[in-house]
Design an enzyme around this catalytic site. Structure first.
Site, PDB file in Angstrom:
ATOM      1  N   CYS A   2      28.400   5.646  23.353  1.00  0.00           N
ATOM      2  CA  CYS A   2      29.229   4.494  23.041  1.00  0.00           C
ATOM      3  C   CYS A   2      30.642   4.755  23.541  1.00  0.00           C
ATOM      4  CB  CYS A   2      29.315   4.303  21.527  1.00  0.00           C
ATOM      5  SG  CYS A   2      27.718   4.312  20.738  1.00  0.00           S
ATOM      6  N   ARG A  28      30.060   2.305  28.921  1.00  0.00           N
ATOM      7  CA  ARG A  28      29.454   3.356  28.104  1.00  0.00           C
ATOM      8  C   ARG A  28      28.379   2.823  27.157  1.00  0.00           C
ATOM      9  NH1 ARG A  28      32.452   7.987  28.097  1.00  0.00           N
ATOM     10  NH2 ARG A  28      31.514   8.607  26.132  1.00  0.00           N
ATOM     11  N   TRP A  75      25.906   1.717  22.476  1.00  0.00           N
ATOM     12  CA  TRP A  75      24.585   1.873  23.082  1.00  0.00           C
ATOM     13  C   TRP A  75      23.755   2.538  21.992  1.00  0.00           C
ATOM     14  CZ3 TRP A  75      21.521   6.150  24.771  1.00  0.00           C
ATOM     15  CH2 TRP A  75      20.473   5.806  25.620  1.00  0.00           C
ATOM     16  N   ASN A 101      31.087   7.867  18.474  1.00  0.00           N
ATOM     17  CA  ASN A 101      30.242   8.059  19.653  1.00  0.00           C
ATOM     18  C   ASN A 101      29.592   9.423  19.507  1.00  0.00           C
ATOM     19  OD1 ASN A 101      29.107   8.269  22.230  1.00  0.00           O
ATOM     20  ND2 ASN A 101      31.007   9.143  23.060  1.00  0.00           N
ATOM     21  N   GLY A 102      28.261   9.452  19.519  1.00  0.00           N
ATOM     22  CA  GLY A 102      27.559  10.730  19.383  1.00  0.00           C
ATOM     23  C   GLY A 102      26.398  10.586  18.435  1.00  0.00           C
ATOM     24  N   GLU A 479      15.473   9.038  45.049  1.00  0.00           N
ATOM     25  CA  GLU A 479      16.701   8.324  44.693  1.00  0.00           C
ATOM     26  C   GLU A 479      16.581   6.834  45.010  1.00  0.00           C
ATOM     27  OE1 GLU A 479      19.006   8.760  42.853  1.00  0.00           O
ATOM     28  OE2 GLU A 479      20.628   7.449  43.477  1.00  0.00           O
ATOM     29  N   LYS A 483      16.907   3.927  42.171  1.00  0.00           N
ATOM     30  CA  LYS A 483      17.881   2.822  42.299  1.00  0.00           C
ATOM     31  C   LYS A 483      17.176   1.478  42.161  1.00  0.00           C
ATOM     32  CE  LYS A 483      20.844   4.343  41.789  1.00  0.00           C
ATOM     33  NZ  LYS A 483      21.148   5.713  41.659  1.00  0.00           N
ATOM     34  N   GLU A 486      15.629   0.943  38.522  1.00  0.00           N
ATOM     35  CA  GLU A 486      16.516   0.786  37.361  1.00  0.00           C
ATOM     36  C   GLU A 486      17.285  -0.527  37.359  1.00  0.00           C
ATOM     37  OE1 GLU A 486      19.743   3.624  36.932  1.00  0.00           O
ATOM     38  OE2 GLU A 486      20.021   3.731  39.085  1.00  0.00           O
ATOM     39  N   HIS A 502      -3.572  12.845  48.130  1.00  0.00           N
ATOM     40  CA  HIS A 502      -4.008  13.523  46.899  1.00  0.00           C
ATOM     41  C   HIS A 502      -4.035  12.542  45.720  1.00  0.00           C
ATOM     42  CE1 HIS A 502      -3.969  17.330  48.969  1.00  0.00           C
ATOM     43  NE2 HIS A 502      -2.745  17.054  49.411  1.00  0.00           N
ATOM     44  N   LYS A 601      25.940   4.333  31.240  1.00  0.00           N
ATOM     45  CA  LYS A 601      26.467   5.158  32.323  1.00  0.00           C
ATOM     46  C   LYS A 601      26.314   6.644  32.045  1.00  0.00           C
ATOM     47  CE  LYS A 601      28.408   5.781  36.250  1.00  0.00           C
ATOM     48  NZ  LYS A 601      27.465   5.597  37.372  1.00  0.00           N
TER      49      LYS A 601
HETATM   50  O1  M6R Z   1      26.594  11.821  34.564  1.00  0.00           O
HETATM   51  P1  M6R Z   1      25.368  12.462  35.117  1.00  0.00           P
HETATM   52  O2  M6R Z   1      25.414  12.650  36.595  1.00  0.00           O
HETATM   53  O3  M6R Z   1      25.006  13.736  34.425  1.00  0.00           O
HETATM   54  O4  M6R Z   1      24.203  11.426  34.803  1.00  0.00           O
HETATM   55  C1  M6R Z   1      22.863  11.757  34.987  1.00  0.00           C
HETATM   56  C2  M6R Z   1      22.001  10.524  35.017  1.00  0.00           C
HETATM   57  O5  M6R Z   1      22.028   9.878  33.782  1.00  0.00           O
HETATM   58  C3  M6R Z   1      22.475   9.533  36.091  1.00  0.00           C
HETATM   59  O6  M6R Z   1      22.507  10.165  37.336  1.00  0.00           O
HETATM   60  C4  M6R Z   1      21.535   8.316  36.164  1.00  0.00           C
HETATM   61  O7  M6R Z   1      20.260   8.706  36.553  1.00  0.00           O
HETATM   62  C5  M6R Z   1      22.136   7.325  37.147  1.00  0.00           C
HETATM   63  N1  M6R Z   1      23.170   6.569  36.527  1.00  0.00           N
HETATM   64  C6  M6R Z   1      21.104   6.409  37.711  1.00  0.00           C
HETATM   65  O8  M6R Z   1      21.652   5.596  38.707  1.00  0.00           O
END
Ligand code: M6R
Length: 606
Positions: A2, A28, A75, A101-102, A479, A483, A486, A502, A601
């Site tokens: 959060c 966040r 969040w 937050n936590g 990757e 992208k 998500e 396989h 994020k």
């Molecule tokens: O802040 P970080 O790089 O540790 O975050 C890790 C993942 O949560 C982050 O890379 C996530 O997979 C991406 N936002 C996806 O686009």
């Protein structure tokens, strides 16, 4: 995870500032939000589920009037994202408000104890116990500071907290264990917040609160102490030279697109990494018996690409490990001779911090690549390299991924030099090419955006999409898949193309989109044959390559040609069209690529 913010002013209302700061913290978390102020000795609260603007439209945060207040964007971790569970949370008397937050791990025990003492809980959150603990302490005759400190000493877990109480109406009580919290000051006004950019609207004099510290802030005073023993901490507020404008969209419809287009700059910044720290990090890696590249999500993909580069350039085995798996897989075998290279944009990803803490306890050397300065990872790492990508607001990582790769290349070169694994001429050629990448990315962005938009139009209604890569671009395929999945919610698969036969080839049927990455190295022929395999079974192939020879054209229904660079650097050049593909597909499907559902994020929970 959060975002929290608190402001106390000597004479002016704070709700507008809280609202503006909160908007900058929305990355966040954005499933609910709320604000509390104290006005004439009374606590007033607006909170609900939904995005900040939606709640504002419904209730108008600016109707809250008061010189002191706290706010939160959430969040959800404990309790569904609804009005009751939205922060701020209050005690039974409605005179103490808390934002957090936590995760408070022992909240169930505390809740049971407090309930037995007669406290009535309204929400299912872990946070609410804090308000009731403070209330209980006040009942026992403590003043607000003692009640607060006594309460937080009972908490186990991670928290950044800000608390206001009508019993002390000109002070915000805040504390930090694990979760980030920074303080800001200006004449007659003091702030606390989860990050620096949200405060830059008001001040550039900032000091991060360190782990295990609490602060009592009032309009003209900041008092910082250690939670453990109450001892005083002296801290300097430093001037931060970063504008809020950096964090705005600058005319792009979405942060994600802005950030994709910023890559020529962000890569250039990453090329400016501090060379002495780079060399020092390479020394540590060179001396260690094993190297683990530990990260989550996109950053893990950077680690995966890094492991190929380290092997190819410096003949070093770096084991890429998904952070959440690290402890069970390697935790018991870590020794003082090992090095952990943690890669994390935010530096706050709990899975990464957990892996790092465990490895540190066993004496391993902790190294890190981070984007957010003053993040927790920068404090636990022996050495960290700052990738300097600037704030990334879009939830989907884009420029920070290519920034991480840029740092990993430089580290690999430094290691290769130390270990004598590359001749000077070859090294010079590679370094020159690396330095050219910002211009190459600029060309790709100019050339590919429209082409990719057409591809996005073709795949936007696909049932699923498959990404194939080999060698250095295995991580790129993963990757590209992440992208697209998500932010467009199209189920997608990625795997090293050799795995096709396989199992996954059974998914190929007529017109299934397959995105293939072909680079000019030892994997090219094999990759081409994998593309033949899927094409002959009806797949429609979209190939990203810097080659457009007959062989490549033959396997490409659509060929996205990108400027030629050495195969080694194609993970940077090939990922850019994949980022654009994800972006355009998301927008064409009517989604908000900056705020994919259920994601945030920075993931500060395990
Ligand atoms: O802040 P970080 O790089 O540790 O975050 C890790 C993942 O949560 C982050 O890379 C996530 O997979 C991406 N936002 C996806 O686009």
């Amino acid at each position: 995870m959060c975002g929290i913010i608190g402001i106390v002013n000597i004479s002016e209302d704070v709700s507008e500032k809280l609202f503006k700061g909160l908007k900058l913290l929305e990355y966040r978390g954005y499933d609910s939000a709320g604000m509390a102020v104290i006005n004439n000795g009374n606590l007033q609260i607006i909170k609900d589920k939904g995005k900040i603007d939606e709640i504002h439209e419904k209730y108008d945060f600016l109707t809250l009037s008061g010189r002191i207040g706290i706010a939160h964007t959430r969040w959800a971790t404990h309790g569904a994202p609804d009005k009751v569970n939205a922060h701020p949370h209050i005690d039974c008397t409605g005179s103490i408000a808390v934002v957090h937050n936590g995760i408070i791990e022992n909240f169930m025990d505390l809740k049971t104890e407090l309930a037995e003492q007669g406290h009535k809980f309204r929400s299912r959150t872990d946070t609410e116990v804090v308000a009731h603990l403070i209330e209980e302490n006040l009942k026992r005759g403590m003043d607000v500071e003692d009640a607060f400190v006594n309460a937080i000493r009972r908490l186990k877990g991670a928290y950044a907290l800000a608390v206001i109480s009508t019993a002390s109406p000109d002070k915000i009580f805040c504390a930090r264990v694990e979760s980030p919290l920074v303080l800001g000051i200006r004449e007659g006004e003091v702030y606390c917040s989860s990050d620096i950019p949200s405060l830059l609207l008001f001040t550039n004099k900032i000091a991060p609160l360190d782990n295990g510290e609490y602060a009592i802030i009032s309009p003209n005073n900041v008092e910082i102490r250690r939670i453990s023993d109450g001892s005083r901490v002296r801290k300097q507020f430093k001037k931060i030279d970063m504008g809020v404008e950096e964090a705005k969209k600058e005319g792009y419809p979405h942060y994600m697109l802005k950030e994709i287009f910023e890559q020529p700059y962000s890569i250039r910044y990453a090329l400016n990494v501090q060379k002495n720290y780079l060399e020092l990090m390479a020394d540590f890696i060179d001396r260690s018996s094993r190297l683990f590249l530990v990260a989550a999500g996109t950053s893990y993909h950077a680690g995966l690409v890094g492991s190929y580069i380290f092997s190819k350039l410096a003949r070093i085995t770096g084991m890429p490990v998904i952070a959440s798996e690290f402890v069970s897989r390697y935790g018991d075998s870590i020794t003082v001779d090992d090095s952990i290279l943690a890669i994390s944009q935010s530096g706050e990803t709990r899975d990464v911090l957990w892996a790092v803490e465990q490895a540190k306890m066993r004496g391993a050397t902790i190294l890190a690549i981070v984007n957010v300065l003053a993040s927790t990872l920068t404090r636990v790492a022996r050495i960290y390299l700052h990738q300097q990508s600037g704030p990334e607001i879009g939830v989907a990582a884009t420029k920070t991924y290519t920034g991480q790769l840029t740092i990993l290349y430089q580290l690999a070169f430094s290691l290769a030099r130390k270990r004598g694994k590359l001749g000077q001429d070859e090294m010079d050629r590679f370094i020159e090419e690396l330095n050219m990448l910002p211009d190459v990315i600029d060309m790709i962005l100019k050339k590919c955006d429209r082409e990719i938009l057409e591809v996005a139009n073709e795949i936007k209604d696909a049932k699923y999409v498959i990404f194939l890569g080999r060698g250095v671009n295995t991580g790129t395929a993963y990757e590209g898949r992440l992208k697209l999945m998500e932010i467009s919610y199209i189920p997608s698969l990625a795997y090293p193309a050799g795995e096709n036969k396989h199992g996954p080839i059974s998914l190929i049927e007529k017109d299934v989109p397959v995105i293939g990455l072909v680079q000019d190295d030892e994997t090219k022929k094999l990759m081409i044959s994998n593309l033949h395999e899927v094409r002959s079974r009806g797949a429609k192939t979209y190939v990203i390559s810097s080659s457009d020879d007959e062989e490549v054209r033959e396997v490409s229904d659509v060929l996205i040609k990108v400027p030629r660079v050495s195969a080694l650097f194609t993970p940077i050049t090939y990922v850019v069209p994949l980022q654009l593909l994800a972006y355009h597909t998301s927008v064409l499907r009517g989604l908000d690529p900056d705020k994919p559902r259920n994601l945030a994020k920075s993931v500060t929970v395990i």
